[in-house]
Design a protein around this motif. Sequence first.
Motif, short mmCIF file in Angstrom:
data_model
loop_
_atom_site.label_atom_id
_atom_site.label_comp_id
_atom_site.label_asym_id
_atom_site.label_seq_id
_atom_site.Cartn_x
_atom_site.Cartn_y
_atom_site.Cartn_z
N MET A 41 52.00 116.39 -22.80
CA MET A 41 51.92 115.21 -23.63
C MET A 41 50.39 115.44 -24.89
O MET A 41 50.63 114.23 -25.40
N VAL B 14 56.87 103.19 -25.83
CA VAL B 14 56.23 102.54 -24.11
C VAL B 14 56.27 104.19 -23.78
O VAL B 14 57.45 104.64 -23.17
N ALA C 68 67.65 106.28 -17.29
CA ALA C 68 67.41 104.89 -16.89
C ALA C 68 68.20 104.01 -17.95
O ALA C 68 68.78 102.93 -17.80
N THR D 246 58.54 115.80 -23.35
CA THR D 246 57.45 115.37 -22.77
C THR D 246 58.20 115.41 -20.89
O THR D 246 56.87 115.29 -20.56
N GLY D 247 59.19 114.86 -21.35
CA GLY D 247 59.24 115.50 -19.64
C GLY D 247 59.77 116.51 -18.26
O GLY D 247 59.75 117.93 -18.88
N VAL D 248 61.48 116.79 -19.13
CA VAL D 248 61.98 117.62 -18.16
C VAL D 248 61.97 118.46 -19.54
O VAL D 248 61.78 119.40 -19.82
N ILE E 22 59.28 111.35 -26.46
CA ILE E 22 60.02 112.07 -26.61
C ILE E 22 59.72 113.78 -25.86
O ILE E 22 58.23 114.08 -26.70
N ILE F 198 60.94 101.58 -20.83
CA ILE F 198 61.26 100.96 -21.41
C ILE F 198 63.15 100.44 -22.06
O ILE F 198 62.82 99.14 -23.05
N ASN G 5 69.98 114.83 -24.47
CA ASN G 5 70.31 116.13 -25.15
C ASN G 5 71.21 116.91 -26.03
O ASN G 5 72.12 115.91 -26.45
#
Length: 179
Positions: A133, A160, A42, A126-128, A124, A17, A30
Motif C-alpha cells: 500500500m 477513493v 462491486a 493493492t488488493g488481490v 489499483i 467508489i 484484470n
Amino acid sequence: MQAQVHNSTIELVQGDITKEEVDAVVNAANSRLAGGGGVDGAIHRAAGPSIMEETRREFPDGCPTGSAVPTSGGNLPAKYIFHAVGPVWRGGMKGEPDQLASAYRTCLQLATERNCASIAFPAISTGVYGYPMDLAAAHSLAAVRDYLLDHDGTLRVRFVLFDAGAYGAYSRVLEEMIG
Ligand code: AR6
C-alpha cells in the motif's frame, strides 16, 4: 485531504467508489476483463450487466497490463467506467512501478479526451494483486501529479480509499509531496 497541482486538484477520501458522483470511475480490472472480486465485483454489481456485455463486445481481446479501456457508466452515477489493469506485485523489480503509473496515466488521458471534469480512482493493484500500500500510494500519486503538471486542463482527481489503512498511506505520501 486535498492538494492543488497546477490547475487541477487531487483529493483523498475514504469510501466506496461505486457511490462517487464524478464523470469517470476507474475500475481495477484484470487483463481478460473477466470480472472478479474486490472493487471490480462491486463496480459490476452496481453498474449492472450491460457493462460486461459492453466490454465483451468492444474489447474481446481484453486489455494489457498498464493500460485501460473505456465503457459507459451503466447504473453508476458516473458517465464512464475506465477499466484499468494494474500489475500483479512480484517483488517490485519486474516493471511493476512503470506498469502501475502507466495504468493511471492511460485513465487520465481517457478523461482528458472525453472532457471529463472529475475522475475517481481506487488504489489499483493493492488488493488481490498484492502491491504494497505505501509503495502504491507513492507510485500512483507521483504518476497523477506528473500528468497534471504536464497538462493545462482542470481536472478533479479523487482517490477513493476503501479503508483507514489505505487512506493513511495515501495521505502521508500526499502530505510529503505538497509539504
Ligand atoms: N471502493 C473503493 N475501493 C475498493 C472497493 C470499493 N467498493 N472495494 C475494494 N476496494 P482489488 P487489484 C479496494 O483486489 O488488487 C479483481 O478480482 C481494496 O481494498 O479490487 O487491482 C479483478 O478482477 C483495494 O485497496 O484490485 C482482478 O482480477 C483496492 O480496492 C484483481 O482483483 C484494489 O483491490 C485486481 O486486483
